[in-house]
Design a protein around this motif. Structure first.
Motif, PDB file in Angstrom:
ATOM      1  N   ILE A   2      11.625  15.273  11.031  1.00  0.00           N
ATOM      2  CA  ILE A   2      11.936  14.837  12.389  1.00  0.00           C
ATOM      3  C   ILE A   2      11.311  13.464  12.604  1.00  0.00           C
ATOM      4  CG2 ILE A   2      11.668  15.347  14.845  1.00  0.00           C
ATOM      5  CD1 ILE A   2      11.681  18.316  14.116  1.00  0.00           C
ATOM      6  N   LEU A   3      12.135  12.540  13.111  1.00  0.00           N
ATOM      7  CA  LEU A   3      11.723  11.154  13.332  1.00  0.00           C
ATOM      8  C   LEU A   3      12.206  10.670  14.692  1.00  0.00           C
ATOM      9  CD1 LEU A   3      13.156   9.735   9.984  1.00  0.00           C
ATOM     10  CD2 LEU A   3      10.740  10.108  10.465  1.00  0.00           C
ATOM     11  N   PRO A   4      11.515   9.698  15.293  1.00  0.00           N
ATOM     12  CA  PRO A   4      12.065   9.067  16.494  1.00  0.00           C
ATOM     13  C   PRO A   4      13.347   8.310  16.127  1.00  0.00           C
ATOM     14  CG  PRO A   4       9.730   8.532  16.232  1.00  0.00           C
ATOM     15  CD  PRO A   4      10.176   9.199  14.965  1.00  0.00           C
ATOM     16  N   LEU A   5      14.350   8.400  16.955  1.00  0.00           N
ATOM     17  CA  LEU A   5      15.602   7.681  16.745  1.00  0.00           C
ATOM     18  C   LEU A   5      15.333   6.178  16.713  1.00  0.00           C
ATOM     19  CD1 LEU A   5      18.784   7.665  16.710  1.00  0.00           C
ATOM     20  CD2 LEU A   5      18.631   7.427  19.203  1.00  0.00           C
ATOM     21  N   GLY A  38      14.652   1.612  27.813  1.00  0.00           N
ATOM     22  CA  GLY A  38      14.350   1.595  29.245  1.00  0.00           C
ATOM     23  C   GLY A  38      13.226   2.529  29.647  1.00  0.00           C
ATOM     24  N   CYS A  39      12.567   3.151  28.678  1.00  0.00           N
ATOM     25  CA  CYS A  39      11.462   4.094  28.940  1.00  0.00           C
ATOM     26  C   CYS A  39      11.891   5.271  29.826  1.00  0.00           C
ATOM     27  CB  CYS A  39      10.262   3.365  29.555  1.00  0.00           C
ATOM     28  SG  CYS A  39       9.587   2.073  28.513  1.00  0.00           S
ATOM     29  N   ILE A  40      13.111   5.732  29.622  1.00  0.00           N
ATOM     30  CA  ILE A  40      13.652   6.851  30.391  1.00  0.00           C
ATOM     31  C   ILE A  40      13.508   8.157  29.631  1.00  0.00           C
ATOM     32  CG2 ILE A  40      15.730   7.791  31.501  1.00  0.00           C
ATOM     33  CD1 ILE A  40      14.617   5.163  32.765  1.00  0.00           C
ATOM     34  N   ALA A  41      13.784   8.116  28.330  1.00  0.00           N
ATOM     35  CA  ALA A  41      13.737   9.314  27.503  1.00  0.00           C
ATOM     36  C   ALA A  41      13.510   8.904  26.053  1.00  0.00           C
ATOM     37  CB  ALA A  41      15.044  10.098  27.631  1.00  0.00           C
ATOM     38  N   GLN A  42      13.012   9.849  25.258  1.00  0.00           N
ATOM     39  CA  GLN A  42      12.785   9.617  23.826  1.00  0.00           C
ATOM     40  C   GLN A  42      13.616  10.625  23.043  1.00  0.00           C
ATOM     41  OE1 GLN A  42      10.836   7.217  22.095  1.00  0.00           O
ATOM     42  NE2 GLN A  42      11.977   8.110  20.401  1.00  0.00           N
ATOM     43  N   THR A  43      14.342  10.125  22.059  1.00  0.00           N
ATOM     44  CA  THR A  43      15.162  10.982  21.213  1.00  0.00           C
ATOM     45  C   THR A  43      14.542  11.071  19.828  1.00  0.00           C
ATOM     46  OG1 THR A  43      17.172  10.463  22.442  1.00  0.00           O
ATOM     47  CG2 THR A  43      17.467  11.277  20.200  1.00  0.00           C
ATOM     48  N   TYR A  44      14.531  12.290  19.307  1.00  0.00           N
ATOM     49  CA  TYR A  44      14.042  12.567  17.958  1.00  0.00           C
ATOM     50  C   TYR A  44      15.191  13.155  17.160  1.00  0.00           C
ATOM     51  CZ  TYR A  44       9.574  11.996  20.229  1.00  0.00           C
ATOM     52  OH  TYR A  44       8.519  11.475  20.943  1.00  0.00           O
ATOM     53  N   ILE A  45      15.290  12.747  15.898  1.00  0.00           N
ATOM     54  CA  ILE A  45      16.390  13.211  15.049  1.00  0.00           C
ATOM     55  C   ILE A  45      15.862  14.050  13.889  1.00  0.00           C
ATOM     56  CG2 ILE A  45      17.759  11.170  15.603  1.00  0.00           C
ATOM     57  CD1 ILE A  45      17.142  10.506  12.428  1.00  0.00           C
ATOM     58  N   VAL A  46      16.735  14.894  13.367  1.00  0.00           N
ATOM     59  CA  VAL A  46      16.464  15.582  12.114  1.00  0.00           C
ATOM     60  C   VAL A  46      17.253  14.842  11.045  1.00  0.00           C
ATOM     61  CG1 VAL A  46      16.794  17.703  10.781  1.00  0.00           C
ATOM     62  CG2 VAL A  46      16.040  17.826  13.155  1.00  0.00           C
ATOM     63  N   ALA A  47      16.544  14.468   9.962  1.00  0.00           N
ATOM     64  CA  ALA A  47      17.170  13.776   8.842  1.00  0.00           C
ATOM     65  C   ALA A  47      16.757  14.463   7.547  1.00  0.00           C
ATOM     66  CB  ALA A  47      16.737  12.313   8.829  1.00  0.00           C
TER      67      ALA A  47
END
Length: 183
Positions: A2-5, A38-47
């Motif tokens: 899992i990594l930050p997008l 925009g500091c609204i949300a953080q997305t994390y991905i599975v790779a």
């Protein structure tokens, strides 16, 4: 893993599958990076790190295919009738702090692989172990699609028990982080 997008990930190739999941596909393709900027949300991905054959190539610039993702944001929840235990004074607040699962999606080619569960556990542990001790946060919440309510229920989330919420298109479900703290 899992990594930050980031901009190197192949977010344009994410496949949502049926029409029901089109908004989740659209979000990762068009909005997720903008929300992060925009500091609204953080997305994390599975790779799948097996795709990176040359392990000397930096992980943060490798163009991973996104197998699934979760987007988290700060939120609050109104639980008027909820028992806060010994924290009586907190019941005088109308809203209580929460981390919100704003989006959780798995690529249509990987739906039965356990990626959704892995992402949920990641969000739960981050909320419990990292966010809660640093800033105070009582709940993990989501506005669940009706088709995802059983998934969230199996993960320990409860439906906010109001008639308005039960009839909502995306009812609020929550888990009380306090109940998970080891005494």
């Amino acid at each position: 893993m899992i990594l930050p997008l980031n901009q190197y990930h192949k977010h344009k190739n994410f496949s949502g599958g049926s029409k029901e999941y089109q908004p989740l596909k659209s979000f990762i393709q068009k909005d997720a990076l903008l929300f992060q900027d925009g500091c609204i949300a953080q997305t994390y991905i599975v790779a799948d790190d097996n795709m990176r054959e040359d392990k000397n190539k930096p992980i943060d610039t490798f163009p991973f295919k996104i197998l699934g993702y979760i987007t988290l944001t700060c939120s609050q929840v109104n639980l008027k009738e909820y028992d806060l235990g010994d924290c009586v004074r907190a019941s005088s607040y109308e809203f209580l702090p929460a981390v919100k699962i704003a989006r959780l999606a798995v690529d249509s080619n990987n739906r039965t692989s356990g990626i959704g569960s892995m992402l949920f556990e990641y969000a739960l542990l981050m909320s419990l172990d990292d966010i809660r001790p640093m800033v105070g946060c009582r709940f993990l919440i989501t506005d669940a699609k009706k088709s995802a309510m059983e998934f969230y229920s199996k993960k320990g989330m409860e439906l906010l028990d109001t008639e308005e919420n039960k009839s909502a298109d995306h009812p609020i479900m929550f888990i009380d982080l306090f109940t998970l703290i080891e005494s």
